[in-house]
Design an enzyme around this catalytic site. Structure first.
Site, PDB file in Angstrom:
ATOM      1  N   GLY B 201       0.795  -1.224   0.000  1.00 53.13           N
ATOM      2  CA  GLY B 201       0.000   0.000   0.000  1.00 53.13           C
ATOM      3  C   GLY B 201       0.824   1.268   0.000  1.00 53.13           C
ATOM      4  O   GLY B 201       0.296   2.348   0.310  1.00 53.13           O
ATOM      5  N   GLY B 202       2.099   1.159  -0.349  1.00 50.45           N
ATOM      6  CA  GLY B 202       2.974   2.331  -0.353  1.00 50.45           C
ATOM      7  C   GLY B 202       2.528   3.419  -1.311  1.00 50.45           C
ATOM      8  O   GLY B 202       2.916   4.579  -1.150  1.00 50.45           O
ATOM      9  N   TRP B 251       6.070  -5.598   1.621  1.00 46.84           N
ATOM     10  CA  TRP B 251       5.257  -6.562   0.875  1.00 46.84           C
ATOM     11  C   TRP B 251       5.997  -7.756   0.302  1.00 46.84           C
ATOM     12  O   TRP B 251       5.482  -8.419  -0.619  1.00 46.84           O
ATOM     13  CB  TRP B 251       4.491  -5.837  -0.224  1.00 46.84           C
ATOM     14  CG  TRP B 251       5.250  -4.847  -1.054  1.00 46.84           C
ATOM     15  CD1 TRP B 251       5.398  -3.515  -0.805  1.00 46.84           C
ATOM     16  CD2 TRP B 251       5.937  -5.082  -2.289  1.00 46.84           C
ATOM     17  NE1 TRP B 251       6.131  -2.919  -1.799  1.00 46.84           N
ATOM     18  CE2 TRP B 251       6.470  -3.844  -2.719  1.00 46.84           C
ATOM     19  CE3 TRP B 251       6.144  -6.217  -3.085  1.00 46.84           C
ATOM     20  CZ2 TRP B 251       7.200  -3.712  -3.913  1.00 46.84           C
ATOM     21  CZ3 TRP B 251       6.866  -6.081  -4.260  1.00 46.84           C
ATOM     22  CH2 TRP B 251       7.386  -4.844  -4.661  1.00 46.84           C
ATOM     23  N   ASN B 269       9.259   1.969  -0.176  1.00 50.90           N
ATOM     24  CA  ASN B 269       9.489   3.383  -0.440  1.00 50.90           C
ATOM     25  C   ASN B 269       8.750   4.287   0.553  1.00 50.90           C
ATOM     26  O   ASN B 269       7.765   3.896   1.169  1.00 50.90           O
ATOM     27  CB  ASN B 269       9.045   3.739  -1.865  1.00 50.90           C
ATOM     28  CG  ASN B 269       7.575   3.454  -2.102  1.00 50.90           C
ATOM     29  OD1 ASN B 269       7.184   2.309  -2.266  1.00 50.90           O
ATOM     30  ND2 ASN B 269       6.743   4.486  -2.107  1.00 50.90           N
ATOM     31  N   ASP B 311      10.551   5.963  -5.587  1.00 48.64           N
ATOM     32  CA  ASP B 311       9.726   4.753  -5.479  1.00 48.64           C
ATOM     33  C   ASP B 311      10.598   3.501  -5.431  1.00 48.64           C
ATOM     34  O   ASP B 311      10.222   2.456  -5.946  1.00 48.64           O
ATOM     35  CB  ASP B 311       8.729   4.650  -6.650  1.00 48.64           C
ATOM     36  CG  ASP B 311       7.760   3.486  -6.467  1.00 48.64           C
ATOM     37  OD1 ASP B 311       7.497   3.099  -5.318  1.00 48.64           O
ATOM     38  OD2 ASP B 311       7.286   2.940  -7.491  1.00 48.64           O
ATOM     39  N   ASP B 313      11.378   0.832  -3.510  1.00 51.50           N
ATOM     40  CA  ASP B 313      11.144  -0.118  -2.417  1.00 51.50           C
ATOM     41  C   ASP B 313      12.385  -1.000  -2.275  1.00 51.50           C
ATOM     42  O   ASP B 313      12.900  -1.497  -3.268  1.00 51.50           O
ATOM     43  CB  ASP B 313       9.999  -1.070  -2.774  1.00 51.50           C
ATOM     44  CG  ASP B 313       8.672  -0.400  -2.947  1.00 51.50           C
ATOM     45  OD1 ASP B 313       7.857  -0.481  -2.029  1.00 51.50           O
ATOM     46  OD2 ASP B 313       8.424   0.160  -4.031  1.00 51.50           O
TER      47      ASP B 313
END
Lengths: 117, 580
Positions: B201-202, B251, B269, B311, B313
């Protein structure tokens, strides 16, 4: 319709756009009100919101686009899928102008929501 | 002519007789007899023929000790059975195998139990997903195994326990609220009876977490947020209330050091993307955190890069490798990062120390790395900000996204599914957070993927020696990204799909020579595995293109690359063995 939708579900989110009535195909024209057409904003692929009005990946017309997985829909042709993984068109919401006010003429035509499997 | 009821009955009868005569005799349906309970000892030291954890072993190596299929005979490897899942989108899960029983998961929350030798189905579980679910990442990466149960994490944000023998639901727990953009795609990590999950859900402005549930009854045991609250260590790396929606999703499945009883979990992120919307280092975004699995307490951490704005991650958990380097052996954490840096870290009881780092693909973001702290030095010209288009390399998919690298215990090389020559960019924009809607800090339609001028390839399978920091070999893919996990075997094979030509490939682990390839139904995003049943070794993988592999393909097709957006979707399990 006279009823006002009060359910806050995102399945009730709609897209509205005014187009040249001469560009609409035979299926779409009767659902339009002075060139204004309405469709469910929920992509038929994975249920994301269709948020962009953007030049089509294939062709020069502007189309609706879901930015999650790039499905594109042509509102002139009943929101037919013109690009991407979506399995079916967006559900259409027929409109009419009544006493100078834009109102919904009938329930959604087609299934609202993403595919389940 | 009218059809009488007698006629109808006769037709039904004859049809039923015909069906029973024609039905394939091999077709079987659950329950599974003689299922082998998955004990703590079996997870800590899995039998060579089984693949019961995400990367087979807790250390995350993605390595099978099987060598019946090897460099000498892999040319004779052929498909022995396939199984169509009937589901589209990205099939990212490894086919898990426990003593002859295979479990696969698919997008849309399906779990299928198969006979690993014959491909016959025992049972299938289908999650009924809500009609209003917004699936940004329609995928699943596998079920956790414990005793006689399976654990499925779903995109409508539930954790579901299934009976491994029958597929029946034993319990079903809501983890968070999917209507707020909180969802799950990972394979749960099970350690000592605790089922651990981390939330996605970032891109929706969540506050990430890792949570543990009791494997027996689904009771929540602890929940550790990846962004510290007021009063907690690290909170001072945030300004104001930014921490409340600062991202840090988690995740991907963690790795586990059974000696020190430490779980290592990668954190995603910061949110929204442009860093000047959340000034500070932003712990523990784009970090690895070391957790005590009994309490969830964060023991220590290492942040790969500060104030994430790309972004990037860093959710792929580090591989835990006893590394011989510079004349000593130490517990290392190896992480080829989305931020284009190949990280070599040392885990000590007190902290995670930086050892070395180097760029494994081209990047214009880092000017270097501070040798004492391991902090990358950012070039502000390539750091996204508000109101201005900023481009950076690699793209927001990074040098290596979530697909796993592998480590061969034989060659001692790390095999990385890298992407070279991709850049990206966007214009930062301050937008209000609306729960359940995307919150990127830019317009989604503004996100770009570009190819560097003169690029002669995109995907690159790389073999690195983590001891010396030298690249041993690489295989370039001139017309495709590489977006699939890598598996290594003791047969000196490196297995990977991930390309838009739908191929599944085997490379020589020592030389990088392409030894074998097979065109499949779709593109492969899934993780290859090796397993054994009744003395025969098999290789298995799911082929089923979608999600971010598809997104990159769409972007490439739009550019002047000559590529088309024509990779078909639809999942199939492929199983291979040496032709007899």
């Amino acid at each position: 319709m006279d009823a006002i939708v009060r359910d806050g579900s995102r399945l009730n989110e709609v897209l509205l756009v005014r187009l040249d009535p001469n560009e609409l195909d035979e299926t779409t024209r009767p659902r339009a009100a002075e060139g204004i057409v309405a469709y469910s904003a929920i992509c038929s692929h994975a249920g994301c919101p269709v948020t962009a009005w953007i030049k089509a990946s294939e062709g020069n017309d502007d189309v609706f686009k879901c930015m999650c997985h790039n499905s594109e829909y042509d509102p002139r042709r009943g929101a037919q899928v013109v690009f991407g993984p979506a399995p079916r068109r967006l559900a259409a919401l027929p409109l009419v102008i009544k006493d100078g006010v834009l109102v919904i003429a009938a329930p959604f035509i087609g299934k609202v929501g993403g595919q389940q499997g | 002519m009218s059809i009488t009821s007698t006629t109808i009955k006769q037709w039904l009868l004859s049809s039923a007789v015909a069906f029973s005569c024609l039905a394939a005799p091999a077709a079987i349906a659950g329950p599974i007899d003689n299922y082998s309970p998955v004990t703590p000892a079996r997870l800590e030291n899995p039998e060579p023929g089984n693949w019961m954890l995400y990367r087979r072993t807790y250390d995350g190596h993605g390595y099978s000790p099987l060598d019946q299929i090897n460099t000498a005979n892999v040319k004779s490897m052929v498909p022995v059975w396939t199984f169509a899942t009937g589901v589209v989108e990205g099939h990212e899960a490894p086919p898990l195998v426990n003593n002859g029983v295979m479990f696969i998961t698919t997008p849309m929350g399906q779990v299928i139990a198969l006979n690993a030798k014959t491909g016959d189905q025992y049972w299938r579980y289908k999650r009924e997903l809500p009609e209003d679910l917004f699936q940004l990442h329609p995928t699943n990466r596998g079920v956790g195994l414990w005793q006689d149960k399976l654990y499925l994490a779903t995109t409508d944000d539930h954790l579901v326990a299934l009976d491994a023998k029958t597929g029946k639901v034993l319990w079903d727990k809501k983890v968070q609220d999917y209507k707020k953009g909180q969802y799950l795609t990972l394979m749960p990590l099970v350690v000592d009876g605790k089922v651990m999950v981390g939330g996605s859900g970032g891109e929706f402005g969540v506050r990430g977490y890792v949570a543990a549930y009791d494997a027996e009854d689904g009771k929540e045991l602890w929940r550790t947020f990846t962004i510290p609250a007021e009063g907690e260590p690290g909170h001072d790396t945030w300004s104001g209330d930014d921490w409340k929606n600062g991202g840090g999703s988690a995740w991907m499945t963690g790795t586990y050091d059974k000696d020190t009883k430490t779980v290592y979990w990668g954190v995603g992120n910061a949110a929204p993307w442009p860093g000047n919307l959340h000034p500070g280092d932003n712990l523990y975004t784009s970090s690895v955190i070391a957790l005590d699995p009994s309490t969830g307490k964060i023991k220590t951490h290492f942040q790969y890069h500060q104030n994430d704005s790309w972004d990037w991650d860093e959710v792929d958990a580090p591989m835990l490798i006893d590394l011989q380097r510079d004349g000593r052996t130490f517990k290392s954490l190896i992480h080829p990062g989305r931020d284009a840096i190949f990280w070599v870290l040392e885990s000590t009881p007190e902290r995670i120390k930086y050892v070395n780092g180097w760029n494994f693909v081209h990047t214009d973001v880092w000017k270097g790395i501070e040798p004492e702290t391991g902090r990358p030095i950012v070039d502000p010209a390539h750091k996204p900000t508000l109101g201005k288009r900023v481009d950076f390399c690699p793209s927001l998919w990074g040098g290596k996204d979530w697909p796993s690298a592998a480590y061969s215990q034989k060659t001692r090389f790390v095999y990385v599914p890298a992407n070279e020559n991709f850049c990206g960019g966007f214009t930062g924009e301050k937008l209000p957070l609306v729960p359940g809607q995307l919150w990127l800090g830019t317009k989604a339609e503004d996100i770009g993927l570009t190819v560097r001028p003169g690029a002669d390839h995109f995907g690159e399978l790389q073999a690195w020696d983590p001891a010396s920091g030298k690249k041993v070999w690489s295989h370039n893919f001139p017309k495709s990204q590489l977006f699939g996990s890598v598996t290594a075997t003791a047969g000196d094979l490196v297995l990977v799909g991930g390309t838009n030509d739908r191929m599944f490939r085997a490379f020589h682990a020592k030389t990088g020579e392409l030894l074998w390839e097979q065109k499949t139904n779709s593109g492969i995003m899934g993780m290859p595995v090796a397993y054994e049943v009744d003395g025969t070794q098999y290789i298995a993988v799911q082929s089923g293109w979608g999600v971010d592999a598809q997104r990159i393909q769409d972007a490439l097709a739009k550019g002047n690359t000559g590529l088309e957006d024509n990779v078909p979707q639809g999942g199939v399990v492929w199983v291979f063995a040496i032709k007899k």
